[in-house]
Design a protein around this motif. Sequence first.
Motif, PDB file in Angstrom:
ATOM      1  N   ILE A  98      -9.522  -1.003  -3.147  1.00 53.92           N
ATOM      2  CA  ILE A  98      -8.162  -1.297  -4.399  1.00 53.92           C
ATOM      3  C   ILE A  98      -7.276  -0.376  -3.885  1.00 53.92           C
ATOM      4  N   TYR A  99      -7.183   0.628  -2.762  1.00 49.92           N
ATOM      5  CA  TYR A  99      -6.531   1.815  -2.919  1.00 49.92           C
ATOM      6  C   TYR A  99      -7.140   2.463  -2.005  1.00 49.92           C
ATOM      7  N   MET A 100      -5.935   2.762  -0.691  1.00 51.13           N
ATOM      8  CA  MET A 100      -5.731   3.703   0.083  1.00 51.13           C
ATOM      9  C   MET A 100      -4.585   4.557   0.943  1.00 51.13           C
ATOM     10  N   VAL A 101      -4.856   5.547   0.264  1.00 52.08           N
ATOM     11  CA  VAL A 101      -3.023   6.278   1.005  1.00 52.08           C
ATOM     12  C   VAL A 101      -2.470   5.912   2.391  1.00 52.08           C
ATOM     13  N   LYS A 102      -1.944   5.763   2.219  1.00 52.64           N
ATOM     14  CA  LYS A 102      -1.235   5.723   3.097  1.00 52.64           C
ATOM     15  C   LYS A 102      -1.530   6.961   4.996  1.00 52.64           C
ATOM     16  N   ASP A 103      -0.778   6.518   6.326  1.00 53.63           N
ATOM     17  CA  ASP A 103      -0.770   7.644   7.050  1.00 53.63           C
ATOM     18  C   ASP A 103      -2.662   8.500   7.291  1.00 53.63           C
ATOM     19  N   ASN A 104      -4.363   7.446   6.644  1.00 57.77           N
ATOM     20  CA  ASN A 104      -5.166   8.690   6.341  1.00 57.77           C
ATOM     21  C   ASN A 104      -6.043   8.866   6.918  1.00 57.77           C
ATOM     22  N   LEU A 105      -6.741   9.609   7.381  1.00 56.95           N
ATOM     23  CA  LEU A 105      -7.232  10.055   8.654  1.00 56.95           C
ATOM     24  C   LEU A 105      -8.040   8.825   9.677  1.00 56.95           C
ATOM     25  N   TRP A 106      -8.611   7.609   8.550  1.00 61.03           N
ATOM     26  CA  TRP A 106      -9.743   6.923   8.768  1.00 61.03           C
ATOM     27  C   TRP A 106      -8.183   6.104   9.886  1.00 61.03           C
ATOM     28  N   GLY A 107      -7.320   5.987   9.840  1.00 61.90           N
ATOM     29  CA  GLY A 107      -6.355   4.777  10.487  1.00 61.90           C
ATOM     30  C   GLY A 107      -7.050   3.575   9.725  1.00 61.90           C
ATOM     31  N   GLU A 108      -7.230   3.641   8.588  1.00 66.94           N
ATOM     32  CA  GLU A 108      -6.911   1.799   7.801  1.00 66.94           C
ATOM     33  C   GLU A 108      -5.574   1.993   7.320  1.00 66.94           C
ATOM     34  N   PRO A 109      -4.685   0.214   6.749  1.00 66.57           N
ATOM     35  CA  PRO A 109      -4.086  -0.096   6.292  1.00 66.57           C
ATOM     36  C   PRO A 109      -3.638   0.487   4.652  1.00 66.57           C
ATOM     37  N   ALA A 110      -2.849   0.674   4.792  1.00 69.99           N
ATOM     38  CA  ALA A 110      -2.914   1.432   3.359  1.00 69.99           C
ATOM     39  C   ALA A 110      -2.856   0.250   1.819  1.00 69.99           C
ATOM     40  N   VAL A 111      -2.984   0.322   0.794  1.00 70.60           N
ATOM     41  CA  VAL A 111      -3.933  -0.731  -0.027  1.00 70.60           C
ATOM     42  C   VAL A 111      -3.662  -0.314  -1.040  1.00 70.60           C
ATOM     43  N   ASP A 112      -2.930  -1.305  -2.344  1.00 69.14           N
ATOM     44  CA  ASP A 112      -2.782  -1.169  -3.294  1.00 69.14           C
ATOM     45  C   ASP A 112      -3.059  -2.214  -4.214  1.00 69.14           C
ATOM     46  N   LYS A 113      -3.881  -2.808  -4.476  1.00 70.26           N
ATOM     47  CA  LYS A 113      -3.986  -4.429  -5.164  1.00 70.26           C
ATOM     48  C   LYS A 113      -3.431  -4.108  -6.481  1.00 70.26           C
ATOM     49  N   TYR A 114      -3.762  -3.111  -6.472  1.00 69.35           N
ATOM     50  CA  TYR A 114      -3.046  -3.364  -8.615  1.00 69.35           C
ATOM     51  C   TYR A 114      -2.388  -2.662  -8.926  1.00 69.35           C
ATOM     52  N   ARG A 115      -1.642  -2.047  -7.654  1.00 68.90           N
ATOM     53  CA  ARG A 115      -0.575  -1.487  -7.711  1.00 68.90           C
ATOM     54  C   ARG A 115      -0.331  -0.448  -8.800  1.00 68.90           C
ATOM     55  N   ILE A 116      -1.468   0.094  -8.814  1.00 65.56           N
ATOM     56  CA  ILE A 116      -1.978   1.196  -9.178  1.00 65.56           C
ATOM     57  C   ILE A 116      -0.923   2.895  -9.226  1.00 65.56           C
ATOM     58  N   GLY A 117      -1.108   2.634  -7.550  1.00 68.28           N
ATOM     59  CA  GLY A 117       0.305   3.801  -7.580  1.00 68.28           C
ATOM     60  C   GLY A 117       1.460   3.296  -7.589  1.00 68.28           C
ATOM     61  N   GLY A 118       2.426   2.583  -7.920  1.00 68.70           N
ATOM     62  CA  GLY A 118       3.581   2.357  -9.370  1.00 68.70           C
ATOM     63  C   GLY A 118       3.220   2.510 -10.575  1.00 68.70           C
ATOM     64  N   LEU A 119       1.550   2.033 -11.135  1.00 65.47           N
ATOM     65  CA  LEU A 119       1.858   2.271 -12.293  1.00 65.47           C
ATOM     66  C   LEU A 119       1.905   3.532 -13.359  1.00 65.47           C
ATOM     67  N   PHE A 120       1.836   4.714 -12.909  1.00 64.20           N
ATOM     68  CA  PHE A 120       1.440   5.742 -12.749  1.00 64.20           C
ATOM     69  C   PHE A 120       2.612   6.929 -12.736  1.00 64.20           C
TER      70      PHE A 120
END
Length: 125
Positions: free
Chosen positions: A103-125
């Motif tokens: 449901i959340y994955m930081v951008k430019d992570n070491l796993w090389g996975e795409p950023a995710v913010d399903k519930y937009r929690i990064g913008g809520l707090f």
Amino acid sequence: MKKNNAILCFVLTLITMLTLVATSCQKNEIENKKTLKKLYKIYKDGSISECKYNGQTVYTGMHNAFDAGMTIFDKDGQRMGTCNYAWGPADPICDQLTDCKKIYMVKDNLWGEPAVDKYRIGGLF
């Protein structure tokens, strides 16, 4: 008179339809928002997943670091277990999680996975 009734009926139908469309497009309240806020503060530079454990929603958090284990939290944010296979046996709960979804994955992570913010929690707090 019939023309006025037809227009009134059309207008009421249109208003009802627009209301239904508008309310169906609104996002539902985020379940366990307080817990997600707490987890985001800890894992904003990592990842958060939503899983099931015995039919209940639980969350996992993992820091964006090599050999960082995963921690499992209940719906209230209470720690339930740690899964760090690099440092020894993991807690038994680690093998009992199902239906995990990121449901959340930081951008430019070491796993090389795409950023995710399903519930937009990064913008809520």
